[in-house]
Design a protein around this motif. Structure first.
Motif, PDB file in Angstrom:
ATOM      1  N   LEU A  53       0.861  -1.176   0.000  1.00 37.49           N
ATOM      2  CA  LEU A  53       0.000   0.000   0.000  1.00 37.49           C
ATOM      3  C   LEU A  53       0.899   1.228   0.000  1.00 37.49           C
ATOM      4  O   LEU A  53       1.575   1.505   0.991  1.00 37.49           O
ATOM      5  CB  LEU A  53      -0.923   0.005   1.225  1.00 37.49           C
ATOM      6  CG  LEU A  53      -1.865   1.206   1.363  1.00 37.49           C
ATOM      7  CD1 LEU A  53      -2.859   1.244   0.209  1.00 37.49           C
ATOM      8  CD2 LEU A  53      -2.603   1.160   2.697  1.00 37.49           C
ATOM      9  N   GLY A  54       0.930   1.946  -1.122  1.00 38.03           N
ATOM     10  CA  GLY A  54       1.801   3.110  -1.136  1.00 38.03           C
ATOM     11  C   GLY A  54       1.925   3.771  -2.485  1.00 38.03           C
ATOM     12  O   GLY A  54       1.389   3.292  -3.497  1.00 38.03           O
ATOM     13  N   GLY A  55       2.646   4.891  -2.493  1.00 39.45           N
ATOM     14  CA  GLY A  55       2.988   5.625  -3.701  1.00 39.45           C
ATOM     15  C   GLY A  55       4.474   5.525  -3.965  1.00 39.45           C
ATOM     16  O   GLY A  55       5.151   4.599  -3.487  1.00 39.45           O
ATOM     17  N   THR A  56       5.018   6.492  -4.686  1.00 43.74           N
ATOM     18  CA  THR A  56       6.390   6.366  -5.172  1.00 43.74           C
ATOM     19  C   THR A  56       7.451   6.809  -4.173  1.00 43.74           C
ATOM     20  O   THR A  56       8.642   6.705  -4.469  1.00 43.74           O
ATOM     21  CB  THR A  56       6.558   7.187  -6.472  1.00 43.74           C
ATOM     22  OG1 THR A  56       6.059   8.508  -6.255  1.00 43.74           O
ATOM     23  CG2 THR A  56       5.794   6.552  -7.608  1.00 43.74           C
ATOM     24  N   ASN A  57       7.074   7.295  -3.012  1.00 44.71           N
ATOM     25  CA  ASN A  57       8.063   7.687  -2.012  1.00 44.71           C
ATOM     26  C   ASN A  57       8.037   6.722  -0.819  1.00 44.71           C
ATOM     27  O   ASN A  57       8.142   5.528  -0.993  1.00 44.71           O
ATOM     28  CB  ASN A  57       7.846   9.139  -1.582  1.00 44.71           C
ATOM     29  CG  ASN A  57       8.267  10.112  -2.669  1.00 44.71           C
ATOM     30  OD1 ASN A  57       9.149   9.826  -3.467  1.00 44.71           O
ATOM     31  ND2 ASN A  57       7.612  11.256  -2.718  1.00 44.71           N
TER      32      ASN A  57
ATOM     33  N   THR B 203       2.944  11.884  -3.182  1.00 45.64           N
ATOM     34  CA  THR B 203       1.838  12.689  -3.710  1.00 45.64           C
ATOM     35  C   THR B 203       0.869  11.838  -4.525  1.00 45.64           C
ATOM     36  O   THR B 203      -0.220  12.299  -4.859  1.00 45.64           O
ATOM     37  CB  THR B 203       2.370  13.822  -4.601  1.00 45.64           C
ATOM     38  OG1 THR B 203       3.157  13.266  -5.658  1.00 45.64           O
ATOM     39  CG2 THR B 203       3.224  14.794  -3.784  1.00 45.64           C
ATOM     40  N   ASN B 204       1.251  10.591  -4.817  1.00 50.15           N
ATOM     41  CA  ASN B 204       0.376   9.689  -5.573  1.00 50.15           C
ATOM     42  C   ASN B 204      -0.032   8.479  -4.741  1.00 50.15           C
ATOM     43  O   ASN B 204      -0.285   7.397  -5.281  1.00 50.15           O
ATOM     44  CB  ASN B 204       1.050   9.243  -6.866  1.00 50.15           C
ATOM     45  CG  ASN B 204       2.346   8.469  -6.621  1.00 50.15           C
ATOM     46  OD1 ASN B 204       2.936   8.540  -5.538  1.00 50.15           O
ATOM     47  ND2 ASN B 204       2.802   7.739  -7.622  1.00 50.15           N
ATOM     48  N   PHE B 205      -0.072   8.641  -3.412  1.00 43.41           N
ATOM     49  CA  PHE B 205      -0.620   7.581  -2.566  1.00 43.41           C
ATOM     50  C   PHE B 205      -2.049   7.293  -3.027  1.00 43.41           C
ATOM     51  O   PHE B 205      -2.778   8.229  -3.397  1.00 43.41           O
ATOM     52  CB  PHE B 205      -0.609   8.027  -1.107  1.00 43.41           C
ATOM     53  CG  PHE B 205      -1.041   6.962  -0.134  1.00 43.41           C
ATOM     54  CD1 PHE B 205      -0.135   6.055   0.372  1.00 43.41           C
ATOM     55  CD2 PHE B 205      -2.363   6.866   0.276  1.00 43.41           C
ATOM     56  CE1 PHE B 205      -0.529   5.065   1.264  1.00 43.41           C
ATOM     57  CE2 PHE B 205      -2.772   5.883   1.162  1.00 43.41           C
ATOM     58  CZ  PHE B 205      -1.847   4.977   1.654  1.00 43.41           C
ATOM     59  N   PRO B 206      -2.490   6.029  -3.024  1.00 42.17           N
ATOM     60  CA  PRO B 206      -3.847   5.736  -3.522  1.00 42.17           C
ATOM     61  C   PRO B 206      -4.935   6.375  -2.664  1.00 42.17           C
ATOM     62  O   PRO B 206      -5.113   6.017  -1.502  1.00 42.17           O
ATOM     63  CB  PRO B 206      -3.920   4.206  -3.473  1.00 42.17           C
ATOM     64  CG  PRO B 206      -2.809   3.765  -2.582  1.00 42.17           C
ATOM     65  CD  PRO B 206      -1.750   4.811  -2.668  1.00 42.17           C
ATOM     66  N   ILE B 207      -5.642   7.327  -3.229  1.00 44.60           N
ATOM     67  CA  ILE B 207      -6.676   8.100  -2.556  1.00 44.60           C
ATOM     68  C   ILE B 207      -7.975   7.929  -3.331  1.00 44.60           C
ATOM     69  O   ILE B 207      -7.982   7.942  -4.565  1.00 44.60           O
ATOM     70  CB  ILE B 207      -6.287   9.599  -2.493  1.00 44.60           C
ATOM     71  CG1 ILE B 207      -5.007   9.777  -1.674  1.00 44.60           C
ATOM     72  CG2 ILE B 207      -7.417  10.448  -1.930  1.00 44.60           C
ATOM     73  CD1 ILE B 207      -5.112   9.397  -0.213  1.00 44.60           C
TER      74      ILE B 207
END
Length: 713
Positions: free
Chosen positions: A537-541, A565-569
């Motif tokens: 579960l996560g984004g690119t950071n 900034t692209n965490f799944p929302i």
């Protein structure tokens, strides 16, 4: 505008659902429409609409004495509605009431309805009649309950605001019972009739800072059956908010435990107290029993930490000691308080309760003389660094029912603990030991790499043996942070991983590592031999999974922090974009079922322009989630009606309550039975004991106060 999600949440069944997620005209009547989603059928006629699930049906009608003759039509955009996505067809009851349109559309796979109030329209003109209901009621927390002979529908308390060129201004709006079968809405404060009004039950019910002029951090939260939140953490503020008559109102050391109890609305403190000696301590985990007593655990360096007469351990022995403290329902007295530790460094990271009010704790110790009991699973510390422990304290705080080490020859840390109805404890943590005790036929019996792995262990009722014990990880660094249970004694866990080969299941929501470190979410079977579900579960950071709590439908809330900034929302998030700074908190509601297409049901950021971290969470009996953590953001999302609306120091705690992301239909139980079902979910609160994660320093050998990190004095 009123936004209400109509989502049916059920336990898995073999019944195939028809999820078209589109509103379609009837072939033989262009003025009628239908839709299907999540096993619910919806039908729309010019003056009314209905939803049907098996024998459960609710029929809604526009109240005729206050309405016009609305025109029913499909549009693919609506300029007056800033929340409806442009790609979603919108079914509009135009002028359902004078100056008020009623909209239906799909968002994130769920059907929503909005009421759009044009400037100058009258909110009291709105009346929605519910046919074939036994009762319409409003709960103490403001939710609307619709009862029928076959079940119940819950609609959360509205959250409302007006938009202008100067931004968003919150407005207080509540449900209004017009008569036995009709509801509307009521404005409870100031209102600008020249602006459109947005009435939105999704989803931020309250959000508040909690702190003084120093550094403060919320580390753990629990909630009682009255939906009153209990928070613990650490404060270095001389002016931390306390209440008259509380156990301790003056800071005596450089860092103190705080325990604060909020009212249901999050607008005031029912009590708030400090607990400290002359040095420093932290409140790391809290649980509340059905009598309103709060149990807190953590660590202290104060030899004069408040201890009660006759407690299990009244002597401070080490560099740092764990403690277990039971606070009265009014927050005014200690029912018991005891040290727990040996002559080195000791800290407790999580606490759980059973039905007899025995307390279970886990944590870290470097002590060779940590108090263990005869016949316990492991009575010798095998590590030269640090090891996990698990202990069960009796209801009076006077003796240990059992106490054991849990670890191998390298380093280990217990992060979370929960307990089932059989009084079997479940523990999660991290280990760097290739000889950590595992059991045959468990999911992963060998350390998967040369770094750290999470572990999950289930202990029998007398603490003498492991029912199962398994590693969980890949070849990178993996940390187990929090654990929760469903009604089938299946463990749900979260933490973080840097492993590109972390074990995920075919039904994962995210099958690959997206950033430098992702959170993970996993669900074990009862035997600990198989993963029912596992996903990144996560984004690119960078992501950290800190807390997890399971609802009655086997879905889970996970909280933590992200720098992505692209965490799944989800599209219906209360904060859909990254707030800025080094980290934002997140809250994500997930479906974690076996052999199904799982998905994120709801997900949101919580943060401002500085550092924001979620540390723990708990569910109430209505499906709402309560989150605590710490923030350095002066623009953290708080509501104007909440207890503390401004950042008081360099870092404050925060407490946020997010409403259930759907109206919940409880079907085929009868009207009386449905009310009982709602009460029954309160039991999950006890399982939520595993929400908070342990100290951030738990990755390696932990030195004195090293775990405090950014929350330090």
């Amino acid at each position: 505008m009123h936004t209400q999600e109509l989502q049916h949440t059920v336990t898995p069944s073999s019944k195939k659902s028809n999820n078209t997620s589109s509103i379609i005209p009837e072939r033989d009547d262009p003025h009628s429409f239908h839709a299907h989603s999540n096993q619910i059928s919806y039908y729309f006629l010019p003056q009314q609409w209905s939803l049907t699930l098996d024998q459960l049906q609710f029929q809604f009608q526009i109240r005729s004495d206050k309405s016009t003759s609305p025109q029913l039509a499909i549009q693919h955009f609506f300029t007056g509605n800033q929340l409806a996505p442009l790609h979603s067809p919108i079914l509009i009851y135009k002028e359902a009431w004078t100056g008020i349109d009623l909209l239906f559309y799909f968002q994130n796979g769920h059907l929503k309805y909005d009421l759009v109030l044009a400037p100058g329209s009258n909110i009291h003109d709105i009346g929605i009649q519910v046919l074939h209901t036994d009762l319409i009621a409003i709960t103490e927390s403001g939710d609307l309950l619709l009862h029928s002979p076959h079940g119940m529908l819950k609609q959360p308390l509205p959250y409302s605001y007006q938009l202008s060129t100067y931004g968003k201004k919150e407005r207080a709006v509540s449900y209004l019972l017009i008569d036995q079968h009709t509801f509307g809405f009521e404005l409870d404060g100031e209102y600008d009739p020249s602006l459109p009004l947005v009435i939105d039950p999704i989803l931020l019910l309250y959000s508040t800072y909690l702190g003084g002029s120093g550094t403060d951090c919320g580390l753990s939260i629990d909630v009682n059956s009255k939906q009153e939140a209990f928070v613990t953490g650490t404060t270095a503020s001389a002016n931390f908010p306390t209440t008259s008559g509380a156990f301790q109102t003056i800071q005596t050391g450089f860092e103190s435990i705080f325990v604060s109890k909020f009212n249901t609305a999050g607008t005031s403190l029912l009590y708030s107290t400090l607990i400290s000696g002359s040095e420093g301590e932290r409140g790391v985990s809290i649980r509340v029993d059905d009598g309103g007593n709060a149990y807190v655990t953590g660590e202290t360096t104060s030899s004069d930490f408040p201890i009660t007469s006759g407690a299990f351990q009244t002597e401070f022995k080490g560099i740092e000691s764990a403690y277990i403290t039971k606070l009265s329902p009014t927050g005014s007295t200690l029912i018991y308080s005891t040290f727990l530790g040996g002559t080195e460094t000791n800290s407790a990271n999580s606490i759980a309760l059973d039905s007899d009010r025995n307390a279970y704790v886990t944590g870290i110790t470097q002590s060779r003389d940590f108090p263990v009991t005869s016949g316990a699973f492991q009575t010798r510390n095998r590590s030269a660094l640090q090891t996990s422990f698990f202990s069960k304290l009796n209801a009076t705080g006077t003796s240990l029912i059992y106490s054991s080490y849990l670890g191998g020859s390298n380093f280990d840390a217990g992060s979370g603990i929960t307990v089932n109805t059989k009084k079997q404890a479940y523990i999660i943590g991290l280990t760097g030991s290739n000889d950590f005790p595992t059991t045959p036929n468990s999911f992963q019996t060998m350390l998967p790499g040369n770094n750290t792995a999470a572990y999950v262990s289930r202990v029998n009722a007398d603490g003498s043996s492991l029912i199962y014990s398994t590693y969980l990880g890949g070849t990178g660094d993996d940390t187990g942070a929090a654990i929760s249970l469903n009604g089938n004694d299946e463990a749900y866990v979260t933490g973080q991983t840097t492993s590109t080969n972390f074990p995920v299941t075919p039904n994962a929501i995210q099958s690959q590592l997206a950033g430098t470190q992702d959170a993970f979410v996993a669900r074990f079977n009862q035997a600990g031999s198989t993963l029912i579900f596992s996903s990144y579960l996560g984004g690119t950071n960078t992501q950290v999974g800190s807390g997890i709590s399971v609802d009655p439908f086997d879905n889970a809330w996970v909280v933590g922090e992200t720098s992505s900034t692209n965490f799944p929302i989800s599209s219906d998030a209360v904060q859909p974009t990254y707030g800025g700074g080094s980290f934002d908190a997140f809250a994500t509601y997930l479906q974690l079922q076996a052999n199904t297409s799982n998905r994120i049901l709801y997900s949101t950021y919580l943060g401002g322009s500085a550092l924001d971290q979620a540390r723990g969470n708990a569910n109430d009996n209505s499906g709402n989630v309560y989150i605590t953590g710490d923030t350095q953001s002066a623009n953290f999302p708080v509501l104007s009606r909440s207890f503390q609306t401004q950042l008081a120091g360099g870092e404050d705690g925060f407490v946020s309550k997010i409403g259930s992301p759907s109206s919940t239909i409880r079907g085929a139980t009868g009207a009386t039975g449905a009310i009982g079902a709602t009460g029954a979910t309160g039991a999950i609160g006890a399982t939520g004991a595993t929400g908070p994660r342990g100290p951030r320093g738990a990755r390696g050998p932990r030195g004195k106060r090293g775990a405090i990190g950014e929350s330090g004095a």
